[in-house]
Design an enzyme around this catalytic site. Structure first.
Site, PDB file in Angstrom:
ATOM      1  N   CYS A 169      16.645  -6.358  18.348  1.00  0.00           N
ATOM      2  CA  CYS A 169      17.821  -6.121  19.191  1.00  0.00           C
ATOM      3  C   CYS A 169      18.869  -7.209  18.988  1.00  0.00           C
ATOM      4  O   CYS A 169      20.065  -6.958  19.138  1.00  0.00           O
ATOM      5  CB  CYS A 169      17.426  -6.023  20.660  1.00  0.00           C
ATOM      6  SG  CYS A 169      16.525  -7.465  21.279  1.00  0.00           S
ATOM      7  N   HIS A 200      15.985  -9.421  25.946  1.00  0.00           N
ATOM      8  CA  HIS A 200      16.550  -8.296  25.202  1.00  0.00           C
ATOM      9  C   HIS A 200      18.058  -8.483  25.059  1.00  0.00           C
ATOM     10  O   HIS A 200      18.713  -9.025  25.959  1.00  0.00           O
ATOM     11  CB  HIS A 200      16.251  -6.993  25.949  1.00  0.00           C
ATOM     12  CG  HIS A 200      16.734  -5.760  25.263  1.00  0.00           C
ATOM     13  ND1 HIS A 200      16.352  -5.411  23.993  1.00  0.00           N
ATOM     14  CD2 HIS A 200      17.596  -4.785  25.679  1.00  0.00           C
ATOM     15  CE1 HIS A 200      16.942  -4.270  23.648  1.00  0.00           C
ATOM     16  NE2 HIS A 200      17.707  -3.880  24.651  1.00  0.00           N
ATOM     17  N   HIS A 206       0.793  -1.228   0.000  1.00  0.00           N
ATOM     18  CA  HIS A 206       0.000   0.000   0.000  1.00  0.00           C
ATOM     19  C   HIS A 206       0.826   1.279   0.000  1.00  0.00           C
ATOM     20  O   HIS A 206       0.267   2.376   0.037  1.00  0.00           O
ATOM     21  CB  HIS A 206      -0.923   0.016   1.232  1.00  0.00           C
ATOM     22  CG  HIS A 206      -1.727  -1.232   1.399  1.00  0.00           C
ATOM     23  ND1 HIS A 206      -1.545  -2.077   2.468  1.00  0.00           N
ATOM     24  CD2 HIS A 206      -2.683  -1.784   0.627  1.00  0.00           C
ATOM     25  CE1 HIS A 206      -2.370  -3.101   2.372  1.00  0.00           C
ATOM     26  NE2 HIS A 206      -3.071  -2.957   1.255  1.00  0.00           N
TER      27      HIS A 206
END
Length: 509
Positions: free
Chosen positions: A154, A457, A5
């Site tokens: 990450c 993380h 789009h």
């Protein structure tokens, strides 16, 4: 994902008067005036708050949809359907792109690169503001740049920052020429040559080159590695999506694909073999490092000698295994959690992990050796020796182990030296090695924070120009050696000591 789009929804005209004043990350929602998580619509360039504040950005999209479908005939709806519908927004802090119709973050761009133009304009506006601010205290600016998180990326950022701080690796890529540009009607569009997955539309080498160049330029804002991430999606299908991935697994795939693409050559020409580097023995598995040498095998490539001895007839079998990194178990005696009232036990060291890897061990029933003299599987012992050390020694600590139901993390702290890691005791022929070829100094560390491989993380520590930095996605901070050595390392990168002297080794092991 790739969004279909963009071409009809991204504003073509981008100028300085189109945006609010101030740094993009501090823009305010036009409805509630909140400056938390601002998102800008790439159709009308209006700013609203994100889904975790008051979700006015989503409300803006929904209002545009009701205008398209409400109070109009079918023909008019079809005409409006072809026009912009305010589907696409950009996070003003991370510059990540989100499509409400696709309901996902996207990594592609319009054919004419309008998304990148928006990012460039926003970055420029941020730079102008940063450079206009007075610098207090005479402190020097950071020479390291962060990487924006594109949605649980990450794991990739930590590896990229670590590799960027390996000077001989990053310098090679930054000195490569840019890919060729087409002429005629296709002028300005980049032309890529690669053998990665047979795809000739992308180049991992080129996108890594550009990323490393940005990281070494430094600056007050983070760089968005969306183009590189798009190529990763194209040639490494297992890393598609925005779920958390294993940083070590990503590094292995990345180096493998870089090696194969460099063997194929860029711009239609093969790269010459690197000096004083021959072919490594062929290897199986995911990490294919056989064939002609590249910068990957020249820097990270080493060779193990695997000795297996039959305990029945004494037959010895030897084979050579090339490696780009060594995966080390944390010895089981250091994994047990102790109660609060128990005295602390001995600290696990990197030497303990290396010794466990190279020590003589008896193979269990599931790994019985097929003895060619006995003509059947027999009890045997196995031992590893390092036949050839690499210029950069990458050590992966196995912190994730499968149990019956899930993959658990080993949280044991492993003490490691910042300087003078002595690998002489693990060499097959230490007497033939030069003194400066068995000592290594730490240059980067990848750390996993959290309990599981599919969550948590990743951050990295890296040494650049004599100073240690902590790389936490977009945020880069100066740090001290004392902080680095306390980290629960997941991947350690050591560089071969290049000087001819042999300074005192680090006492920490």
């Amino acid at each position: 994902m790739e969004c279909p789009h963009l071409n009809s929804n991204v504003c073509i005209t981008i100028d300085s008067s189109s945006f609010p004043h101030g740094s993009p990350s501090s823009w305010c929602c036009s409805v509630c005036r909140s400056n938390k998580s601002p998102w800008v619509c790439l159709t009308c360039l209006n700013v609203h708050c994100g889904r975790y504040v008051n979700a006015h950005a989503k409300q803006h999209y929904e209002d545009s949809q009701s205008q398209v479908t409400g109070g109009a005939g079918q023909k008019r709806c079809e005409e409006q359907e072809k026009n912009a519908q305010h589907l696409v927004c950009m996070d003003c802090s991370s510059y990540s792109l989100f499509c409400y119709r696709c309901d996902d973050f996207v990594v592609n761009d319009t054919k004419l690169g309008h998304v990148q133009k928006v990012r460039d304009r926003m970055t420029l506006q941020c730079l102008v503001i940063c450079y206009c601010l007075p610098t207090g205290g005479g402190a020097s600016a950071l020479s390291a740049m962060g990487l924006r998180n594109l949605g649980n990326t990450c794991f990739m950022n930590a590896i990229l920052q670590s590799l960027s701080n390996i000077q001989q690796f990053s310098c090679y890529f930054m000195e490569l020429p840019a890919v060729a540009l087409r002429s005629g009607k296709t002028a300005g569009r980049r032309m890529y040559h690669t053998r990665s997955q047979g795809d000739t539309s992308v180049s991992l080498v080129e996108e890594l080159r550009k990323t490393l160049c940005y990281l070494w330029q430094g600056g007050p804002t983070a760089f968005s590695p969306d183009s590189l991430f798009y190529v990763v999606w194209k040639i490494m299908p297992s890393f598609r999506g925005y779920q958390q991935q294993d940083a070590h697994e990503f590094m292995r795939y990345l180096l493998d694909h870089l090696h194969r693409e460099l063997q194929g050559g860029l711009n239609g020409a093969k790269h010459p073999a690197l000096p004083d580097e021959g072919k490594l023995p062929a290897a199986g598995g995911k990490c294919c490092i056989n064939g002609s040498s590249t910068v990957v095998t020249s820097i990270f490539g080493g060779v193990l000698q695997n000795e297996v001895n039959c305990l029945i007839c004494g037959t010895e079998s030897r084979k050579f295994d090339p490696f780009l990194d060594l995966s080390l178990d944390i010895p089981s005696q250091f994994r047990h959690k102790r109660a609060k009232d128990q005295e602390p036990g001995p600290t696990c060291t990197l030497r303990d992990c290396l010794c466990s890897f190279t020590d003589l061990e008896e193979l269990d029933q599931a790994e019985l050796y097929m003895c060619h003299r006995c003509k059947k599987r027999q009890k045997s012992t196995k031992k590893f020796w390092v036949q050839k050390l690499p210029k950069v020694l990458c050590l992966h600590l196995k912190r994730f182990h499968w149990t019956s139901y899930l993959r658990n993390k080993v949280t044991t702290y492993v003490e490691f030296p910042l300087r003078g890691l002595d690998m002489r005791g693990y060499l097959l022929q230490p007497e033939e090695a030069l003194p400066d070829r068995w000592l290594y100094d730490l240059v980067a560390v990848v750390v996993h924070h959290g309990s599981g491989v599919g969550s948590g993380h990743y951050t990295a520590y890296g040494k650049r120009e004599g100073r240690w930095y902590h790389f936490n996605d977009s945020t880069v901070t100066l740090t001290e050696e004392e902080t680095v050595v306390k980290a629960k390392a997941y991947i350690l990168f050591y560089t071969e000591r290049s000087d001819k002297t042999t300074p005192e080794t680090d006492t920490r092991r």
